[in-house]
Design an enzyme around this catalytic site. Structure first.
Site: not given
Lengths: 394, 263
Positions: B50, B61, B174
């Site tokens: 990824e 993040d 995911y």
């Protein structure tokens, strides 16, 4: 214009991580129920009146008007709210909603610190845990407000990423919310962010425009020709604009931060120089580079130092309902001094941008024209920033 | 259609193994080293890669990947450099490659142009962490047109949404391990078993769990409930801390092997 999908034309939306999507849906549902609930509105109005001191006056600035020699200039005195700015209108609404939803912890981002102070204030009153995210650079230049927040019992987090300003504070507040979504209510301070925030913030700020409209009708017997407000994210502007939306004869003017000038790279003029992009959960006008990276912005005023704008403003611009102009740091400083000297009112540097445009505009208009300037906050917090000006130096 | 992601999960299923999806930020410390690191990770046993497209405001993040993004942008990493790197890797490997990319990067590049170039370079899947179900319409059809999987993300807070999220999706789901942004966690508080069982009610797609997995022990505790593990910040952190390239490569090799061993 009324939106049920969270869009203003193509602007708005919910570009956020999946983790908070259910929370946004719940917030939307609770907000929609609350504003239809008489008891909620009664409580909100109670605190606006008894705690914040509303209605704020619509003051005829006779000295300024006389000096400028043109249109009559009125000031909507949001600086007279408790905590010194319009921010508390929205905070009272959102914190009451947080209580209704049973949240024990509230968070907020802040630029100039006015929204942080308002949130810390209302959290103190209601006994809620409060944490504020503020850019490193803003902590430096608005230190007075940091002390106020701490005094009120809030925890202030310094955000070091990016340019250490409002944009980065919003990033960090969103990250915190993604982590603590189940027990936290994120009180966004401007008309930005994912749906339903821009709509919710506007609904809690439109009291400014509703009052101003009634007040000018009482004083002048007619609607104003111009309503002028500064635009960072755009909450004070949308608050005063929205109630005039259908009154086509009223010109709405948003004033953004021109910094060192639009020809420099140091400004925060997303309306003049931005393009459509996605930031902080919304599709809107953004200052960005050719690969979509958000550009560093600059303004002397921390509250306008933001690279995007609320989606409803982007829409107002697109359909031509409002016009957006830029005012430089120097012009804002000049207006800051002028209003202080002529009217005995020290405006926030943010609001000084709106005053600066009125100073340019009023002399070009005939004496029978009426201009309302939204004086969104008071300038005590900014006195230190202007101490190097000859008018201020001892 | 033969998407490498589907083929890899099928093969691993037959082998009774779980996938290790290794994340790396493109351009950190520089694009050449990123390519070398990807080959090292493939050699060490990574089943899919990824590749993070660095962005100025990576909202999903934590600090480790934020810093990696900032480093990559400081040295001028552009999307075209990343596309070229993928092209080069694709000439030498058939490993599934995914992009982790923020929506504004795709939007400004042009959604169709981005998908077309990604496909041509050899990318198999796209993950956009700030593009939830409600907004993905603008992208979904174009990923399909170019044979890319738009990987759907679900979170432990997705109750009542999972069915729609996984509808028509491809590749894998995911599964975000816990609330919060990316980054190592000491432990994951989510009841992973019941969370992943709920996801399985709505889809037969493989499930890969990511966010906060940083050790073989954590991978071992989760792997029985899913088909893959995604590791990001722990890898990026090794890259950040290494003082020489040799040290970086050796530590990455050891780390990937240590995780792969338990899967």
């Amino acid at each position: 214009m009324e939106n049920t999908t969270g869009r203003f034309g193509i602007f708005g939306g919910q570009y956020v991580p999946e983790t908070v999507m259910n929370a946004l849906t719940e917030l939307e549902r609770e907000f929609n129920a609350a504003i239809k609930d008489e008891n909620f509105i009664k409580e909100y109005r109670y605190y606006l009146k008894e705690y914040s001191g509303r209605p704020t006056p619509l003051y005829f600035a006779s000295n300024l008007t006389e000096k400028l020699g043109g249109a009559k200039v009125y000031l909507k005195r949001e600086d007279l709210n408790h905590t010194g700015a319009h921010k508390i209108n929205n905070v009272l609404g959102q914190v009451l909603l947080a209580r209704r939803m049973g949240k024990k912890r509230v968070t907020a981002e802040t630029g100039a610190g006015q929204h942080g102070v308002a949130t810390a204030t209302v959290a103190a009153m209601f006994g809620l845990e409060c944490e504020i995210f503020m850019g490193r650079e803003d902590i430096r230049r608005q230190a007075l407000n940091v002390f106020r927040m701490r005094l009120l019992g809030a925890k202030v987090h310094s955000v070091d990423s990016g340019t250490g300003t409002l944009k980065d504070a919003v990033n960090e507040a969103i990250r915190d919310w993604v982590a603590r979504v189940e027990d936290t209510f994120y009180v966004i301070g401007s008309a930005v962010g994912p749906h339903p925030y821009p709509t919710m913030v506007r609904e809690f700020q439109k009291v400014i425009g509703e009052e101003a409209k009634a007040q000018i009708l009482e004083k002048e017997g007619r609607l104003p020709d111009y309503v002028i407000a500064c635009v960072g994210g755009g909450s004070n502007a949308i608050g005063i604009f929205h109630p005039f939306y259908h009154d086509k004869e009223v010109n709405l003017v948003g004033v953004e931060a021109g910094g060192f000038g639009l020809e420099s790279t140091k400004h925060a003029a997303k309306m003049a120089r931005g393009s459509i992009g996605v930031l902080h959960g919304m599709k809107t006008l953004v200052l960005q580079d050719e690969e979509g990276h958000i550009m560093p912005v600059h303004s002397i005023s921390a509250g306008l130092d933001y690279p995007a704008v609320g989606p409803e403003h982007a829409y107002y611009k697109e359909i031509g309902r409002a016009q957006y102009v830029a005012v430089t740091d120097d012009e804002a400083k000049d207006a800051f001094i002028k209003l202080s000297r002529m009217e005995g009112i020290i405006p926030a540097l943010e609001s000084a941008h709106a005053v600066a445009y009125a100073i340019k505009l009023a002399p070009q208009l005939s004496k029978d024209k009426v201009v309302i300037v939204n004086l969104s906050g008071r300038g005590d917090k900014d006195v230190e920033i202007v101490t190097n000006l000859p008018e201020v130096m001892l | 259609m033969n998407n490498r992601i589907d083929m890899t999960f099928e093969r691993l299923k037959k082998e009774g193994k779980k996938a290790l999806i290794a994340y790396i930020t493109a351009g950190d410390p520089d694009i050449e080293t990123t390519a070398e690191l990807i080959f090292k990770m493939i050699e060490a046993g990574a089943d899919a890669v990824e590749i993070g497209v660095p962005y100025s405001d990576p909202l999903a993040d934590g600090p480790v990947i934020q810093r990696a993004s900032a480093r990559a942008l400081r040295n001028g990493t552009k999307i075209k450099d990343i596309m070229k790197m993928v092209e080069m890797i694709r000439k030498n490997s058939q490993i599934p490659i995914l992009y982790l990319v923020y929506y504004n990067s795709v939007f400004i590049y042009g959604v169709e142009r981005f998908m077309k170039e990604a496909y041509s370079a050899g990318v198999d899947g796209i993950i956009i962490p700030d593009l939830p179900l409600e907004e993905r319409g603008e992208v979904f059809e174009l990923t399909k047109k170019y044979g890319l999987h738009l990987i759907p993300l679900v979170a432990p807070t997705s109750h009542g949404r999972i069915k729609k999220i996984v509808e028509n999706a491809g590749g894998f789901v995911y599964c975000v391990s816990s609330t919060g942004v990316t980054g190592e966690r000491e432990r994951i508080e989510t009841d992973i078993k019941s969370y992943l069982e709920e996801v399985s009610k709505y889809t037969g797609l493989p499930k890969a769990v990511g966010f906060g997995i940083s050790s073989p022990e954590m991978a071992r505790n989760i792997k029985d409930y899913c088909e893959g593990i995604i590791i990001g910040s722990a890898i990026v952190s090794i890259i950040e801390k290494a003082s020489t390239k040799e040290e970086m490569f050796e530590k990455i090799d050891n780390f990937i092997r240590s995780i792969k061993k338990v899967l």
